[in-house]
Design an enzyme around this catalytic site. Structure first.
Site, short mmCIF file in Angstrom:
data_model
loop_
_atom_site.label_atom_id
_atom_site.label_comp_id
_atom_site.label_asym_id
_atom_site.label_seq_id
_atom_site.Cartn_x
_atom_site.Cartn_y
_atom_site.Cartn_z
N ASN A 10 1.82 -3.81 7.59
CA ASN A 10 1.03 -4.13 8.78
C ASN A 10 0.89 -5.65 8.85
O ASN A 10 0.12 -6.24 8.10
CB ASN A 10 -0.35 -3.46 8.67
CG ASN A 10 -1.26 -3.85 9.81
OD1 ASN A 10 -0.84 -4.47 10.79
ND2 ASN A 10 -2.53 -3.48 9.71
N LYS A 12 -0.38 -7.37 11.17
CA LYS A 12 -1.58 -7.80 11.92
C LYS A 12 -1.18 -8.88 12.93
O LYS A 12 -0.10 -8.80 13.50
CB LYS A 12 -2.68 -8.24 10.94
CG LYS A 12 -2.96 -7.16 9.88
CD LYS A 12 -4.17 -7.41 9.06
CE LYS A 12 -4.36 -6.29 8.04
NZ LYS A 12 -5.55 -6.43 7.24
N HIS A 94 -7.35 1.47 12.83
CA HIS A 94 -7.51 0.48 11.76
C HIS A 94 -8.93 -0.07 11.80
O HIS A 94 -9.52 -0.25 12.86
CB HIS A 94 -6.50 -0.66 11.95
CG HIS A 94 -6.40 -1.54 10.75
ND1 HIS A 94 -7.35 -2.49 10.46
CD2 HIS A 94 -5.51 -1.58 9.73
CE1 HIS A 94 -7.03 -3.09 9.33
NE2 HIS A 94 -5.91 -2.56 8.86
N GLU A 166 -8.27 3.11 3.76
CA GLU A 166 -8.40 1.67 3.57
C GLU A 166 -9.88 1.31 3.49
O GLU A 166 -10.53 1.10 4.53
CB GLU A 166 -7.76 0.92 4.74
CG GLU A 166 -6.28 1.20 4.91
CD GLU A 166 -5.58 0.08 5.68
OE1 GLU A 166 -4.66 -0.50 5.10
OE2 GLU A 166 -5.95 -0.21 6.81
P1 13P Z 1 -4.51 -6.37 2.91
O1 13P Z 1 -3.31 -5.79 2.21
O2 13P Z 1 -4.30 -7.78 3.40
O3 13P Z 1 -5.77 -6.19 2.13
O4 13P Z 1 -4.69 -5.52 4.27
C1 13P Z 1 -4.70 -4.14 4.20
C2 13P Z 1 -4.64 -3.60 5.57
O5 13P Z 1 -5.58 -3.76 6.34
C3 13P Z 1 -3.42 -2.92 5.99
O6 13P Z 1 -3.58 -2.24 7.18
#
Ligand code: 13P
Length: 254
Positions: A10, A12, A94, A166
């Site tokens: 991901n 982002k 998310h 998560e």
């Molecule tokens: P990190 O791996 O940066 O902690 O993020 C996890 C996440 O939100 C994946 O969707």
């Protein structure tokens, strides 16, 4: 149990055409596990074209979709549009969407249905905040998030989705859940799903996300109910992501 590992990236609000190229090169030799990549929506088409010749276990998806398929919703992207440019999967719910964009569990349930209607495989994200955990409410929070999907979409939904646990406190903090903490919640999630759809509970893949890196991936994947990862920060470095994929592959072969 025969669940094939899945490692998802991901990106982002990050990434570039350059990162798309690095992924296309890295994943061109079909990895022996499933790898799904979630770039920003503006890079989906580019990456999907680069992956065109790749094996079916490499997929591109969107990080979010809207609750409606089409219409006068300026700035939104729907599951149908994502499918049209080559996405075959979508992240829904998310925690960054739930927290920063006030998405409710009901909204996430609608998005799950939209994704399935457009033949995108959803990854439904769930997870508690630190206060919830401190108050002993982590399980209740996760159950509420899953229950909303179950009641909106029907119990058959669990045959067609992936769930990512998560914990919000582990995302981007550098402090991953311990393998024991993650396994405990993954097991709880599998039991919740078992109560709704027993056959699906055995086959569904449950991913862990939150500060996964190449050092902690091996121990996490060795837990019986952890079937892969949703990787944020470490997915922006192709070598780190490759190392995590390798850990998942080795873990599966053991
Ligand atoms: P990190 O791996 O940066 O902690 O993020 C996890 C996440 O939100 C994946 O969707």
């Amino acid at each position: 149990m025969g669940r094939r590992p899945l490692v998802a990236a991901n990106w982002k609000l990050n990434g570039s055409i350059g990162l798309c190229k690095q992924y296309a090169e890295k994943l061109s030799n079909a990895p022996q596990i499933d790898c799904w990549v979630f770039p920003s929506a503006v890079h989906v088409s580019t990456l999907a074209k680069m992956f065109k010749e790749s094996a079916a276990n490499v997929r591109v998806g969107v990080q979010n979709i809207y609750t409606e398929p089409t219409g006068a919703f300026t700035g939104e992207n729907s599951a149908e549009l994502a499918r049209d440019v080559g996405a075959t999967t979508a992240i829904v719910g998310h925690s960054e969407r739930r927290i920063h964009f006030m998405e409710s569990s009901q909204g996430v349930a609608h998005k799950t249905a939209q994704a399935l209607d457009a033949e995108l495989t959803p990854i439904i994200c769930v997870g508690e905040q630190l206060d919830d955990r401190d108050e002993g409410q982590a399980e209740e929070v996760v159950e509420e998030q899953l229950e909303a999907v179950n009641s909106h979409c029907s119990t058959a939904v669990w045959q067609h989705v992936t769930v990512a646990y998560e914990p919000v406190w582990a995302i981007g903090s550098g402090i991953a859940a311990t393998p024991e903490q993650a396994q405990e919640m993954h097991n709880r999630i599998r039991v919740m799903i078992k109560n709704w759809n027993e056959p699906a509970s055995k086959a569904i893949r449950l991913l862990y996300g939150g500060s996964v890196n190449s050092r902690n991936a091996g121990e996490l994947i060795s837990q019986p109910d952890i079937d892969g990862f949703l990787v944020g920060g470490a997915s922006l470095d192709i070598d780190s992501f490759g190392d995590i994929v390798e850990q998942a592959r080795i873990g599966d072969a053991l």
